[in-house]
Design an enzyme around this catalytic site. Structure first.
Site, PDB file in Angstrom:
ATOM      1  N   ARG A   1      37.243  26.552  56.418  1.00 38.95           N
ATOM      2  CA  ARG A   1      36.863  27.104  55.112  1.00 38.95           C
ATOM      3  C   ARG A   1      38.043  27.053  54.140  1.00 38.95           C
ATOM      4  O   ARG A   1      37.866  26.780  52.948  1.00 38.95           O
ATOM      5  CB  ARG A   1      36.341  28.538  55.281  1.00 38.95           C
TER       6      ARG A   1
ATOM      7  N   LYS B   1      36.967  30.625  48.906  1.00 39.82           N
ATOM      8  CA  LYS B   1      37.709  31.888  48.886  1.00 39.82           C
ATOM      9  C   LYS B   1      38.933  31.722  47.980  1.00 39.82           C
ATOM     10  O   LYS B   1      40.065  31.541  48.447  1.00 39.82           O
ATOM     11  CB  LYS B   1      38.099  32.263  50.317  1.00 39.82           C
TER      12      LYS B   1
ATOM     13  N   GLU C   1      25.591  38.409  47.003  1.00 40.98           N
ATOM     14  CA  GLU C   1      26.436  39.131  47.955  1.00 40.98           C
ATOM     15  C   GLU C   1      27.172  40.239  47.220  1.00 40.98           C
ATOM     16  O   GLU C   1      26.895  40.497  46.046  1.00 40.98           O
ATOM     17  CB  GLU C   1      27.397  38.171  48.649  1.00 40.98           C
TER      18      GLU C   1
HETATM   19  N1  PLP Z   1      31.867  37.336  50.955  1.00 41.09           N
HETATM   20  C1  PLP Z   1      33.027  37.530  50.301  1.00 41.09           C
HETATM   21  C2  PLP Z   1      33.018  37.442  48.828  1.00 41.09           C
HETATM   22  C3  PLP Z   1      34.201  37.799  51.031  1.00 41.09           C
HETATM   23  O1  PLP Z   1      35.344  38.005  50.397  1.00 41.09           O
HETATM   24  C4  PLP Z   1      34.146  37.868  52.428  1.00 41.09           C
HETATM   25  C5  PLP Z   1      35.347  38.118  53.210  1.00 41.09           C
HETATM   26  O2  PLP Z   1      35.976  37.249  53.710  1.00 41.09           O
HETATM   27  C6  PLP Z   1      32.924  37.665  53.057  1.00 41.09           C
HETATM   28  C7  PLP Z   1      31.799  37.399  52.300  1.00 41.09           C
HETATM   29  C8  PLP Z   1      32.797  37.707  54.546  1.00 41.09           C
HETATM   30  O3  PLP Z   1      33.295  36.538  55.139  1.00 41.09           O
HETATM   31  P1  PLP Z   1      33.870  36.547  56.592  1.00 41.09           P
HETATM   32  O4  PLP Z   1      32.795  37.080  57.474  1.00 41.09           O
HETATM   33  O5  PLP Z   1      34.163  35.117  56.878  1.00 41.09           O
HETATM   34  O6  PLP Z   1      35.061  37.413  56.601  1.00 41.09           O
HETATM   35  C1  COI Z   2      37.735  39.784  54.381  1.00 41.02           C
HETATM   36  O1  COI Z   2      36.760  40.380  54.844  1.00 41.02           O
HETATM   37  O2  COI Z   2      38.573  39.235  55.117  1.00 41.02           O
HETATM   38  C2  COI Z   2      37.963  39.671  52.958  1.00 41.02           C
HETATM   39  O3  COI Z   2      38.722  38.837  52.560  1.00 41.02           O
HETATM   40  C3  COI Z   2      37.284  40.589  52.048  1.00 41.02           C
HETATM   41  C4  COI Z   2      38.236  41.293  51.161  1.00 41.02           C
HETATM   42  C5  COI Z   2      37.404  42.011  50.172  1.00 41.02           C
HETATM   43  C6  COI Z   2      39.152  42.217  51.901  1.00 41.02           C
END
Ligand code: PLP
Ligand code: COI
Length: 341
Positions: free
Chosen positions: A82, A184, A220
């Site tokens: 990612r 991200k 989201e």
């Molecule tokens: N959506 C957003 C905007 C995020 O910042 C995050 C955090 O990383 C997620 C979703 C969840 O992603 P993940 O499960 O890969 O941490």
């Molecule tokens: C994560 O879950 O790792 C994120 O980057 C989300 C952030 C809002 C702390």
């Protein structure tokens, strides 16, 4: 190895400086080998690309102590992939995916004393990030970059741990169609700050963003994906090109199907149908699965039957299974855990 003297059980989601961090530099078209350093500060030129035009991307993952005392990270290969996608979208050089995983392993190992003990409720949050480091004044990509990995021990992302949250349907948009919502990038979070501060001032825990084009579909929150459970126990999650492809969400959909024998579907979800769901949760690395008790749409309240005191039953099963896998209590699918040795 002796653990640091930290009150693990009372940690919030904040920055605690740890001993070592990883740093690698990209210059003249190539990445150097990278190294661990004790210096937590970064000195940059005043005109660095990241400072002027926000050319920065990041990742978020955790290291866990398992029941049998190993330290593991969860699916770091997906974070590597990612971050590579994020870098390409912002015209940054990709930090090689195998090197990314190596850097995570090295940094977690070097900060082993900060990995919270099994059963403490805390974890070591790992934040890989990358930014344009040389001076840029015309709008163009930088030529030089720094990739870093920092770690910090953390507790629950939301105050109150697993108490159900109240979410506001936001009037702000998080991401445009064909924009950067699926990567991200720091810029996605900078522009969400006003919306989150406003929501907090009004007493909400988080925002639900809708699709910017029609404002009818669930996207989201600022830092997590949504999962819903239908009244007949089907797990559903929004499908959209402008949300972050959460690794937690992808894992939960697998867990729902393969471990819990539930139907699980990724599809467009309309705000109008949210009132019909039995359960709602936010999922992400930081959020794990945080139950949602109530969603407020311009004064109209949608209250989930599980209420404001505890998680719904399916959300609880998903939570127990996912955290069971991460903490080594339940056998993980092949390749999901990377043991730090
Ligand atoms: N959506 C957003 C905007 C995020 O910042 C995050 C955090 O990383 C997620 C979703 C969840 O992603 P993940 O499960 O890969 O941490
Ligand atoms: C994560 O879950 O790792 C994120 O980057 C989300 C952030 C809002 C702390």
């Amino acid at each position: 190895m002796e653990k640091k003297n930290i009150d693990w059980s009372n940690l919030g989601f904040g920055y605690v400086q740890t001993d070592k961090r990883f740093v690698a530099n990209f210059k003249d078209g190539a990445w150097d080998e990278g190294t661990l350093t004790e210096d937590p500060n970064i000195v940059l030129n005043e005109c660095a690309g990241v400072l002027q035009y926000a050319q920065t991307v990041f990742e978020g993952m955790k290291a866990y102590t398992t029941e049998d005392g190993r330290i593991v990270t969860f699916r770091p290969d997906l974070n590597a992939a990612r971050m590579a996608d994020s870098a390409r979208r912002l015209e940054m050089p990709v930090y090689p995916e195998d090197k990314f995983v190596e850097a995570i392993v090295k940094t977690v190992k070097a900060n082993e004393a900060y990995v919270p003990p099994y059963g403490s409720g805390a974890t070591l949050y790992v934040r890989p990030y990358m930014f344009g480091s040389n001076s840029v004044i015309g709008v163009k990509p930088a030529d030089e970059y720094q990739f870093r990995v920092l770690t910090t021990p953390v507790g629950p992302y939301f105050k109150g741990g697993v108490k159900p949250l109240t979410i506001k349907v936001s009037d702000f948009d998080r991401a445009a169609p064909h924009g950067t919502g699926h990567i991200k990038a720091g810029l996605n979070y900078a522009m969400s700050l006003h919306a989150i501060v406003t929501a907090h001032q009004e007493g909400y825990d988080e925002n639900m963003y809708l699709d910017a084009a029609t404002r009818t579909k669930v996207e989201e929150t600022g830092g997590a994906n949504f999962i819903f459970v239908t009244k007949d126990n089907k797990v559903v999650t929004p499908k959209s090109n402008s949300i972050l492809p959460s690794i937690t969400r992808r894992s939960l959909m697998y867990v729902a199907k393969e471990y819990l024998g539930l139907e699980a579907e990724e599809r467009e979800i309309y705000l109008d149908e949210v009132k019909d769901f039995a359960e709602c949760g936010l999922c992400g690395t930081a959020a794990v699965i945080s139950p949602v008790g109530k969603i407020v749409d311009h004064g109209k309240e949608i209250c989930f039957p599980s209420g404001m005191e505890k998680m719904g039953p399916v959300t609880q099963k998903l939570y127990d299974t996912l955290t069971g896998i991460q903490m080594g209590r339940i056998e993980a699918p092949e390749g999901w855990l990377k043991v730090i040795e």
